[in-house]
Structure formats: structure tokens, C-alpha cells
Design an enzyme around this catalytic site. Structure first.
Site, PDB file in Angstrom:
ATOM      1  CB  VAL A 240      -0.958   0.021   1.219  1.00 10.85           C
ATOM      2  CG1 VAL A 240      -2.000  -1.072   1.116  1.00 10.85           C
ATOM      3  CG2 VAL A 240      -0.179  -0.109   2.523  1.00 10.85           C
ATOM      4  CB  CYS A 380      19.367  12.630  21.645  1.00 17.89           C
ATOM      5  SG  CYS A 380      20.258  11.654  22.892  1.00 17.89           S
ATOM      6  CG  HIS A 514      15.278  10.018  21.746  1.00 21.06           C
ATOM      7  ND1 HIS A 514      15.896   9.967  20.513  1.00 21.06           N
ATOM      8  CD2 HIS A 514      16.258   9.863  22.673  1.00 21.06           C
ATOM      9  CE1 HIS A 514      17.192   9.765  20.683  1.00 21.06           C
ATOM     10  NE2 HIS A 514      17.447   9.704  21.985  1.00 21.06           N
ATOM     11  CD  GLU A 516      12.960  10.402  18.258  1.00 27.68           C
ATOM     12  OE1 GLU A 516      14.033   9.782  18.309  1.00 27.68           O
ATOM     13  OE2 GLU A 516      12.813  11.553  18.733  1.00 27.68           O
TER      14      GLU A 516
END
Length: 542
Positions: A240, A380, A514, A516
Site C-alpha cells: 500500500v 539528543c 526523544h 519522536e
């Protein structure tokens, strides 16, 4: 009582078991069920914390400080349920626990064996703490036939017999390759994979078949016949455009219906997939594009930055734009002028990392972003390199460096030897073990009132996940702030710098943690949403 779904893989690795598990968990959630996902990894490392990203990809960190497999990131992003250290286990950790018990005499002089001791430990791990869940999805790493995976396959085989009837379902993910010279899709690899699985006592209830084109009905019937699986339970798993299309794609092929049917569950509500449809529409119909340069040292293996990539996608979703990534090996800037590489990008991001290799290139990237007013996001190690750049070129500390790279007269970045976790003092030294000794997991931070980062979060108190051993030296704060680098966020006791920013810059922020790791498609992390927004503004100036 919880029902268990065991997901195994065959033919080749990297077929996407983790993504399939996460997508199935999301589909069951969309039907109103409570789900938990767990990963069993057959390697002998205690955890992936000491493994090179080239070997294992990203090391995902949980709130409670576990260093885990990157698939747990998929689990969190697709279900929104925070993972913890009890959602990932390795052969190394199992053997470590068993040997500790044997040394204490817990086995009362008995011979310690793979069966039953190792398999019992695996089963106990799988079954523990699931009282509040309707479904527990258990992914077994590696490929059927791998020698190191045999104890895990044996353990789940036993569980298939020991759990009440109708409480265990086995899903096997395989590959159906297209052979161009023959012009055909081939079922034989899947047949052999299922044969291998059946030889150790596991009959799959559902086959998920990875394929890059539509599977003809004849081949689907052939798989059903030779693999002893109902034809409706042969689920195509096509490629996909976006991973966030996967839940809807699997639903359209009937995966969640087949899973519920295998458990004998009827009358379940249809899944509410509206939010997945909205995400898919946003990704497919962007209102613009931005280009972000990622200057790192593991850029040849994108899995090393899996959560980072997805967080940038989420930032694009928040701003209705497509985020194009330019991957740049940081060592290039140690030999070449960054200008040809960076002058046309809309944002520069320097991610986490370890070691001296490529560090000067990252410092050069931070300096280019600062002087050319390009949005900069240092995460970081990327924050540490930005601080060293500012120390050298703004504060005049020519020898500024990190003790990670060796002795230095100006240790702007240095090894942490102690810090506070809750009410407990954590102490480390340079000669200690590497594994599990970093500052790991969720820690609180406080921002200065009026700082840019406080306005982005909408708060002056936050909690974010950390994974680092070195820290910016707070002793340089006064000199750096006089030069223009603001220490906007620190640990609650004011000892550990958490964020830096430059006031007279469109967007220049470094964070020691972090962010994310906590970004979700439905809840983009505010820092990534703001960074991409700044990149959009930058694109209008180019």
C-alpha cells in the site's frame, strides 16, 4: 478471559509482522475491544540496547525505561497504548532469569532444560498481566525454521493446547513472489513455510500472504488446499502507499472478520475506521510539500530512524503537507561544503546517535542552519552538537567538545555520573556495562515562561523519554546564554539541560530527549508539528 493471537512469519524476514500485528490490533480496537501487543525476540542479546542500528534498526524506548524492538513503536502508534518492559522479551533475558534462579537453587537440584524450563518461562511471560484485555496479540520474531526460534514456537504450541478451547488463534505471514520469467505468482514458498510450521505442531488458522499484485482465485484456492486453511482465511496482504492504509486494506480483505470467526465470536460491531480514512485522505491529498534534510550516521538503513520518520509524517499530517526527506551522511560535511546539500531544504534535523564518527559533520549542519536561518531540530546527540557549535562559534570556546570523543579541555558535553529518578539516585561510571546503563525512559522537564518551546507545548512542565549517556554541561550555561543560546528547559532540579533554543532565529530548538517516540498519527507530537510548520514558512521564502 483474554484470547490470544499468535503471529508468526515464514519464507523471508522483514515481511512486516510487526506492522500486521499493529494493524490487526487497531482493527480490533476499532470494534471496541481492549488489546495488548507483545513481541518475543529469539536473539541472545538481553535487549537491543547494545546492538548496532545496522544490525537491528531503531531501539525503541518505553516510559519505564525498557530498550525494546522497533515493532513496539508500531504497536504504540497504531493503538495508542503505551508499551512497557513486559511487552518485549528476548532469549537472552529468559536465559538470564533462568540462570539466576538456578544459581539461587530455585530448581531444587533438578536438571534445567529447554523443555520445560525455558518454554515455561516464555509461557509465563505471554500469560502474565492480561486480565484487563480482550485480545493479546503475540508476535514471534524471526522466521519459522530458525533454530533460535524453536523454544518460542514450542511454547506457543503448548499454549494452543493449554488455553481453553477457542482462546488461541495462529496467524502465519508469508511471501508469494512473482517470477517475471514465468509470469506467475508462486505458492510453493508459502506451502513449504506452512509445512515447516506444521512439522513443529502448529496449524495456522489464518494465512496472510504478502504480495505486490492481485492473487488469482486459483492460487488462493491452491493455498487453501495445500496449507489446510479455509479459503476465506487466506488473506492477501498487498503493498500500500502508506503504512496508515494497512488497517483499512486488511479490513477490506476480511482479516478482522476471519479472526473473530476463528474465535467463534459473532455479532461484533463493525469497526469504526473513520479516523483511519481521514488520515489516509490527508496523506494522499497534501496541500503542499516541504523538504527536510536528515543529517545522520545511519542513513543507509532507514529502520534506524523508524520513529523519527513516522513523527515527521505526523508533523506533515498536522500541517496538511507531504514531507520529503533528504538523507545525508554527516561525514560528507567533514570533507565538503554543506551549502550545495542544504541551501534548498526547508528544515534540517540532526537525530540521535553515538560515537565520534560524523560528529563534525553534524556540527557543520547545525552551524549552517543557524547562520542561514533554516529551521533546525536537534534531537539528543543533535542537541549536543548544536551546543558545541554555538560554544565554538558564538561564545568563542574554540576547543569545545564532548568527552564522548576523548579527553578535552572544554567539556561542553560530558558523561553523566549521577542523576535522580523519582526519589532514587542513579549512579554510573565510565567503566561500567554499556547495556541498560543510560538515562532511560520518561523523565520530567520544566520550561522557562515565555520560551518558544513552552509555547509549542502549551505548558511549562512535560515528561519525555530519554536514551543517552552524555549530557550538556550546565556549567557553561551562563557563557552560552550570553552568546545567544538559551537554556529554555532543564530537569526539575535545574541540574540537567533538557532543551536549548535561539531567540532571534525562525526555529532553532534542540532537545535532549526523544520526542519522536511519543508521536502518533492521530496526535502528532507538538514539536514535530511546529517544526514542519516552520518548514512550510521557510518553503514560501525559497
Amino acid at each position: 478471559m483474554a484470547r490470544y493471537i499468535f503471529i508468526t512469519g515464514g519464507v523471508v524476514s522483514s515481511l512486516g509482522k510487526g506492522l500486521a500485528s499493529a494493524a490487526l490490533g487497531a482493527l480490533l480496537q476499532a470494534r471496541g475491544y481492549k488489546v495488548r501487543l507483545r513481541k518475543l525476540d529469539p536473539y541472545l542479546n538481553v535487549d537491543p540496547g547494545t546492538m548496532s542500528p545496522y544490525q537491528h534498526g531503531e531501539c525503541f524506548v518505553t516510559d519505564d525505561g525498557a530498550e525494546t524492538d522497533l515493532d513496539l513503536g508500531h504497536y504504540e502508534r497504531f493503538t495508542g497504548r503505551p508499551a512497557n518492559r513486559m511487552d518485549n522479551i528476548t532469549t537472552g533475558r529468559i536465559y538470564q532469569d533462568i540462570i539466576a534462579k538456578e544459581r539461587r537453587g530455585d530448581y531444587l537440584g533438578g536438571t534445567v532444560q529447554v523443555i520445560p524450563h525455558v518454554t515455561d518461562e516464555i509461557k509465563n511471560f505471554v500469560l502474565d498481566g492480561n486480565e484487563d484485555y480482550d485480545f493479546v496479540l503475540v508476535e514471534i520474531g524471526g522466521t519459522v525454521g530458525d533454530i533460535e526460534g524453536l523454544p518460542f514456537f514450542e511454547a506457543i504450541r503448548q499454549l494452543g493446547n493449554e488455553l481453553p478451547r477457542g482462546h488461541a488463534v495462529f496467524i502465519h505471514l508469508t511471501l508469494m513472489p512473482f517470477i517475471p520469467s514465468a509470469g506467475e505468482l508462486k505458492t510453493k514458498p508459502t506451502q513449504h513455510s506452512v509445512k515447516e510450521l506444521r512439522s513443529i505442531g502448529i496449524q495456522p488458522d489464518i494465512l496472510m500472504v504478502r504480495c505486490d499484485r492481485k492473487i488469482p482465485e486459483n492460487e488462493r484456492r491452491k493455498l487453501s488446499l495445500f496449507c489446510n486453511v479455509r479459503e476465506g482465511a487466506v488473506i492477501p496482504a498487498y503493498d500500500v502507499a502508506s503504512i496508515y492504509d494497512v488497517p483499512m486494506a486488511y479490513h477490506e480483505e476480511g482479516l478482522d472478520d476471519e479472526v473473530l470467526a476463528a474465535f467463534g465470536l459473532t455479532g461484533a460491531p463493525a469497526p469504526n475506521l473513520d479516523r483511519w480514512s481521514e488520515i489516509s485522505r490527508t496523506i494522499k491529498n497534501p496541500e503542499g510539500d516541504v523538504t527536510i534534510a536528515i543529517v545522520g550516521k545511519y542513513t543507509v538503513l532507514k529502520d534506524a530512524y523508524k520513529s523519527l520518520i513516522e513523527a515527521l509524517v505526523h508533523g506533515g499530517i498536522a500541517n496538511h503537507v507531504r514531507v520529503n526527506l533528504e538523507w545525508i551522511e554527516s561525514e560528507i560535511f567533514e570533507k565538503e561544503d554543506p551549502s550545495p546539500w542544504l541551501e534548498n531544504v526547508n528544515g534540517i534535523l540532526v537525530p540521535g546517535g553515538f560515537g565520534e564518527r560524523g560528529s563534525e559533520g553534524k556540527i557543520a549542519a547545525a552551524g549552517f542552519a543557524r547562520t542561514h536561518k533554516i529551521p533546525y531540530f536537534g534531537i539528543c546527540f543533535g542537541m549536543q552538537m548544536a551546543v558545541i557549535e554555538a560554544a565554538r562559534n558564538l561564545a568563542g570556546i574554540d576547543d569545545a567538545n564532548s568527552t564522548e570523543f576523548g579527553p578535552t579541555g572544554e567539556p561542553v558535553v560530558g558523561l553523566m555520573t549521577e542523576w535522580t529518578r523519582g526519589n532514587q539516585l542513579e549512579i554510573r561510571n565510565a567503566e561500567g556495562d554499556l547495556g541498560g546503563t543510560m538515562r532511560l525512559g520518561a523523565y520530567p522537564a520544566r520550561f522557562e515562561e515565555g520560551s518558544k518551546i513552552a509555547s509549542i507545548y502549551g505548558s511549562t512542565e512535560i515528561s519525555e523519554r530519554h536514551r543517552h549517556r552524555y549530557e550538556v554541561n550546565i556549567g557553561y550555561r551562563e557563557r552560552l546564554e550570553k552568546a545567544g543560546l538559551r537554556f529554555a528547559g532543564t530537569s526539575p532540579d535545574g541540574v540537567l539541560p533538557e532543551t536549548v533554543e535561539i531567540d532571534d532565529h525562525p526555529w532553532f530548538i534542540g532537545v535532549q530527549y526523544h520526542p519522536e517516540l511519543k508521536s502518533r498519527p492521530f496526535e502528532p507530537h507538538p514539536l514535530f508539528a511546529s517544526f514542519i510548520s516552520a518548514a512550510v514558512d521557510q518553503s514560501r521564502l525559497v
